[in-house]
Write a protein that holds these residues in place. Structure first.
Motif, PDB file in Angstrom:
ATOM      1  N   ALA A 173       0.840  -1.206   0.000  1.00 39.49           N
ATOM      2  CA  ALA A 173       0.000   0.000   0.000  1.00 39.49           C
ATOM      3  C   ALA A 173       0.875   1.256   0.000  1.00 39.49           C
ATOM      4  O   ALA A 173       0.575   2.228  -0.705  1.00 39.49           O
ATOM      5  CB  ALA A 173      -0.935  -0.006   1.203  1.00 39.49           C
ATOM      6  N   TRP A 174       1.961   1.238   0.768  1.00 33.86           N
ATOM      7  CA  TRP A 174       2.868   2.412   0.793  1.00 33.86           C
ATOM      8  C   TRP A 174       3.505   2.603  -0.575  1.00 33.86           C
ATOM      9  O   TRP A 174       3.620   3.737  -1.057  1.00 33.86           O
ATOM     10  CB  TRP A 174       3.946   2.209   1.859  1.00 33.86           C
ATOM     11  CG  TRP A 174       4.866   3.410   1.986  1.00 33.86           C
ATOM     12  CD1 TRP A 174       4.657   4.527   2.734  1.00 33.86           C
ATOM     13  CD2 TRP A 174       6.111   3.615   1.308  1.00 33.86           C
ATOM     14  NE1 TRP A 174       5.693   5.425   2.584  1.00 33.86           N
ATOM     15  CE2 TRP A 174       6.605   4.882   1.702  1.00 33.86           C
ATOM     16  CE3 TRP A 174       6.852   2.865   0.395  1.00 33.86           C
ATOM     17  CZ2 TRP A 174       7.804   5.412   1.212  1.00 33.86           C
ATOM     18  CZ3 TRP A 174       8.058   3.381  -0.086  1.00 33.86           C
ATOM     19  CH2 TRP A 174       8.519   4.643   0.323  1.00 33.86           C
ATOM     20  N   GLN A 175       3.911   1.502  -1.214  1.00 30.75           N
ATOM     21  CA  GLN A 175       4.507   1.575  -2.562  1.00 30.75           C
ATOM     22  C   GLN A 175       3.538   2.224  -3.547  1.00 30.75           C
ATOM     23  O   GLN A 175       3.917   3.058  -4.359  1.00 30.75           O
ATOM     24  CB  GLN A 175       4.823   0.160  -3.075  1.00 30.75           C
ATOM     25  CG  GLN A 175       6.277  -0.217  -3.000  1.00 30.75           C
ATOM     26  CD  GLN A 175       6.540  -1.559  -3.675  1.00 30.75           C
ATOM     27  OE1 GLN A 175       5.618  -2.289  -4.039  1.00 30.75           O
ATOM     28  NE2 GLN A 175       7.792  -1.892  -3.846  1.00 30.75           N
ATOM     29  N   LYS A 176       2.258   1.834  -3.455  1.00 31.44           N
ATOM     30  CA  LYS A 176       1.268   2.282  -4.435  1.00 31.44           C
ATOM     31  C   LYS A 176       0.753   3.699  -4.156  1.00 31.44           C
ATOM     32  O   LYS A 176       0.538   4.476  -5.083  1.00 31.44           O
ATOM     33  CB  LYS A 176       0.063   1.326  -4.446  1.00 31.44           C
ATOM     34  CG  LYS A 176       0.342  -0.014  -5.113  1.00 31.44           C
ATOM     35  CD  LYS A 176      -0.886  -0.905  -5.060  1.00 31.44           C
ATOM     36  CE  LYS A 176      -0.701  -2.149  -5.912  1.00 31.44           C
ATOM     37  NZ  LYS A 176      -0.606  -1.880  -7.351  1.00 31.44           N
ATOM     38  N   TRP A 177       0.533   4.005  -2.874  1.00 33.66           N
ATOM     39  CA  TRP A 177      -0.151   5.267  -2.568  1.00 33.66           C
ATOM     40  C   TRP A 177       0.630   6.185  -1.611  1.00 33.66           C
ATOM     41  O   TRP A 177       0.132   7.212  -1.183  1.00 33.66           O
ATOM     42  CB  TRP A 177      -1.528   4.957  -1.948  1.00 33.66           C
ATOM     43  CG  TRP A 177      -2.414   4.212  -2.903  1.00 33.66           C
ATOM     44  CD1 TRP A 177      -2.994   4.699  -4.037  1.00 33.66           C
ATOM     45  CD2 TRP A 177      -2.806   2.825  -2.804  1.00 33.66           C
ATOM     46  NE1 TRP A 177      -3.721   3.716  -4.660  1.00 33.66           N
ATOM     47  CE2 TRP A 177      -3.629   2.549  -3.938  1.00 33.66           C
ATOM     48  CE3 TRP A 177      -2.547   1.803  -1.907  1.00 33.66           C
ATOM     49  CZ2 TRP A 177      -4.192   1.294  -4.183  1.00 33.66           C
ATOM     50  CZ3 TRP A 177      -3.110   0.550  -2.141  1.00 33.66           C
ATOM     51  CH2 TRP A 177      -3.906   0.293  -3.251  1.00 33.66           C
ATOM     52  N   GLY A 178       1.846   5.816  -1.292  1.00 23.97           N
ATOM     53  CA  GLY A 178       2.585   6.570  -0.279  1.00 23.97           C
ATOM     54  C   GLY A 178       3.260   7.834  -0.774  1.00 23.97           C
ATOM     55  O   GLY A 178       3.548   8.731   0.018  1.00 23.97           O
TER      56      GLY A 178
END
Length: 592
Positions: A173-178
């Motif tokens: 999730a951090w990779q995609k939206w961070g």
């Protein structure tokens, strides 16, 4: 020899003298005399009746007469049915106080040569600590301190769950939206930042499941086929394969979480001697499985999976290694238990884990015993119940669980409001006020959670816990501060030593209660429960307040010996409150 030992020995002699019988020592049952009757120590006569061949009342009367005749300190007796109540001379209690309780090392228990490990906290690195973790941490820390105080060498350890699919969810999730967000750029504690992305993953994953269901898949199919979960599973495989980019991201995000945890641990006042990490232990246990196969403890199914059959022990069959050779939780726990023992060779090991894992630990310990691990007999699961909050009492950041940091902050704020409302801190500096609110807020939280037996589920009301009356941490803290204020006002000098005086009934009760402190520590440590110690400290605080209100103002007392004795009594009370609360992890302020 204390009075209880003296009475026990004399009772054995009495039965021999009166009835010509050898009474086993374990048949002598002593207890505190109930408040409504005269006396301090009661002998339960019923076990002695079969030796005397007389009624309980006659037996008690004959025994009482013998003890008054043969024990100087026993001055009188009375019989209530099968109970023999003995009155012990006040001079005995005063001597006990002057010779033992006034000693600087009263309450200290000698080292017993035993080594115990207490494993607690065990957080996941995909989210912050929550209310359940608070009970776990406070329980683990105070049990460790109890064991230390009762003479054990103690090792406090934390097994961190730092790998697995849940960790990969936050990472993905951090990779995609961070957008490169960090604790510094967001001004968020690292564990809160990573927890934020765990929540985002869950939200986006649910959207994908709904979309697939609308496209005709069943819920079960949608959960398995959602692109996000497939990506997270691929990331876990890459992690296990040692993929550099995944490992680097994992290390970075975990470092944020550890920094956040350290702040939470410091705020809670807990610490650890050693950390174990699941990323280092998840491959352990496979050797133990091989050992179990060789010993015939485990068996292999046709698909290659390895199991143990515990049906003869009233349990079921348990998988210990998957068909593809990968570990399950029990595999890791078998290996980690062996590694911890190899590291420290402790006599006992206590796992502080919630009661939802009762069955898991029953199986784990049984398997280790069947494998012939002699140390498995010393393994204990300290199982504890959930903590509930009255609905609407606190908003949680994620809407589901109460965040530990939020809870601590609210406790300190509530302590501030309640203390300021009493108007007693106007002459405190801002620094002193801050320390006081912190001590009261955390003292209230810790005491409320620890005064209940670990096994019980409990309802925690933050406001109710911060009360300066009743069975609360702040009441005990306030009693300690009141005593320190009294001692300062009176110019108390401990070096003056003992004083010979005539004591009141309440002073005798106080001495008897204070004298129990070392035994209370040992008893609480034996059952791995701080609850009995917490409630004992409440009784001590209550008793002091009764004494304080019954005697004339101590500072104005003109009889110097009596004044010094009462200050001694106050000082010993303060010392026991401070020492006992420290075992619970609670600081008692010098002034409030």
């Amino acid at each position: 020899m204390n009075i209880e030992q003296h009475i026990t020995a004399a009772t054995l002699a009495a039965v021999k003298h009166l009835y010509g019988q050898d009474l086993p020592e374990n048949q002598v049952s002593l207890q505190d005399t109930r408040a409504e009757f005269e006396g301090q120590i009661t002998i339960v006569v019923f076990p002695i009746v079969r030796f005397s061949k007389k009624s309980p009342e006659v037996t008690a009367t004959e025994l009482g007469a013998y003890l008054v005749e043969n024990i100087e300190e026993v001055t009188a007796f009375n019989v209530i049915k099968g109970f023999l109540n003995l009155s012990v001379a006040d001079s005995y209690w005063l001597n006990l106080f002057n010779q033992e309780l006034l000693s600087p090392d009263f309450g200290a228990v000698k080292p017993n040569g035993k080594k115990v490990m207490v494993e607690y906290s065990s957080p996941n690195t995909n989210k912050p600590l929550h209310l359940g973790h608070v009970r776990n941490n406070l329980l683990g820390y105070s049990v460790a301190e109890l064991l230390k105080a009762s003479g054990h060498e103690v090792i406090k350890v934390n097994l961190v769950n730092d790998r697995g699919i849940h960790i990969c969810k936050s990472m993905l999730a951090w990779q995609k939206w961070g957008n490169g967000e960090t604790p510094e750029s967001s001004c968020l504690k690292g564990d809160h930042l990573v927890g934020k992305y765990y929540v985002i993953f869950d939200k986006e994953y649910k959207k994908e499941i709904e979309a697939l269901k609308e496209a005709g898949q069943t819920e079960e199919e949608a959960k398995k086929n959602a692109p996000l979960i497939l990506e997270a599973q691929k990331m876990l495989q890459d992690w296990e394969a040692g993929d550099d980019a995944v490992i680097t991201l994992w290390k970075t995000m975990n470092s944020w979480v550890y920094a956040g945890f350290e702040v939470s641990y410091k705020n809670l006042g807990v610490d650890f001697d050693k950390y174990y990490y699941e990323s280092n232990t998840y491959l352990l246990g496979k050797g133990t499985v091989e050992e179990g196969l060789e010993k015939g403890v485990f068996f292999k199914k046709p698909d290659g999976s390895v199991w143990i059959d515990l049906t003869a022990d009233g349990l079921d069959q348990k998988l210990v290694l998957r068909a593809d050779g990968t570990s399950v939780y029990i595999t890791q726990d078998l290996g980690t238990a062996q590694m911890k023992y190899d590291d420290f060779h402790m006599d006992e090991s206590i796992y502080v884990v919630g009661n939802e894992q009762d069955y898991h630990f029953k199986v784990l310990f049984l398997i280790l015993e069947k494998l012939g691990k002699t140390w498995a007999k010393g393994l204990h699961h300290l199982s504890y119940g959930m903590v509930d909050l009255p609905s609407g009492k606190m908003k949680s950041r994620e809407g589901t669980v109460v965040d530990a940091d939020d809870l601590v902050a609210e406790m300190i704020e509530t302590a501030k409001q309640k203390t300021e409302a009493l108007g007693k801190v106007n002459d405190f500096s801002e620094e002193e006020k801050s320390a006081l609110y912190n001590n009261i807020g955390l003292g209230a939280l810790k005491y409320f959670l620890l005064k209940v037996e670990p096994k019980k589920r409990l309802l925690f009301d933050p406001s109710e816990s911060i009360d300066f009356q009743g069975n609360t941490g702040p009441f005990i803290q306030y009693t300690h501060a009141r005593i320190k204020s009294l001692l300062n006002k009176a110019g108390y000098d401990a070096a003056k030593g003992a004083a010979e005086v005539v004591i009141t009934d309440t002073e005798r009760e106080m001495i008897m209660l204070l004298a129990k402190y070392p035994a209370e520590i040992v008893a609480a440590a034996k059952v791995f429960s701080p609850a009995s110690l917490a409630n004992y400290l409440y009784e001590v605080a209550k008793m002091f307040n009764k004494f304080y209100h019954e005697v004339p103002p101590i500072v104005k007392e003109e009889d110097e010996a009596l004044k010094h004795h009462r200050l001694n009594l106050s000082a010993v009370t303060a010392s026991i409150l401070k020492s006992g609360m420290r075992i619970l992890g609670i600081t008692v302020p010098e002034r409030m």
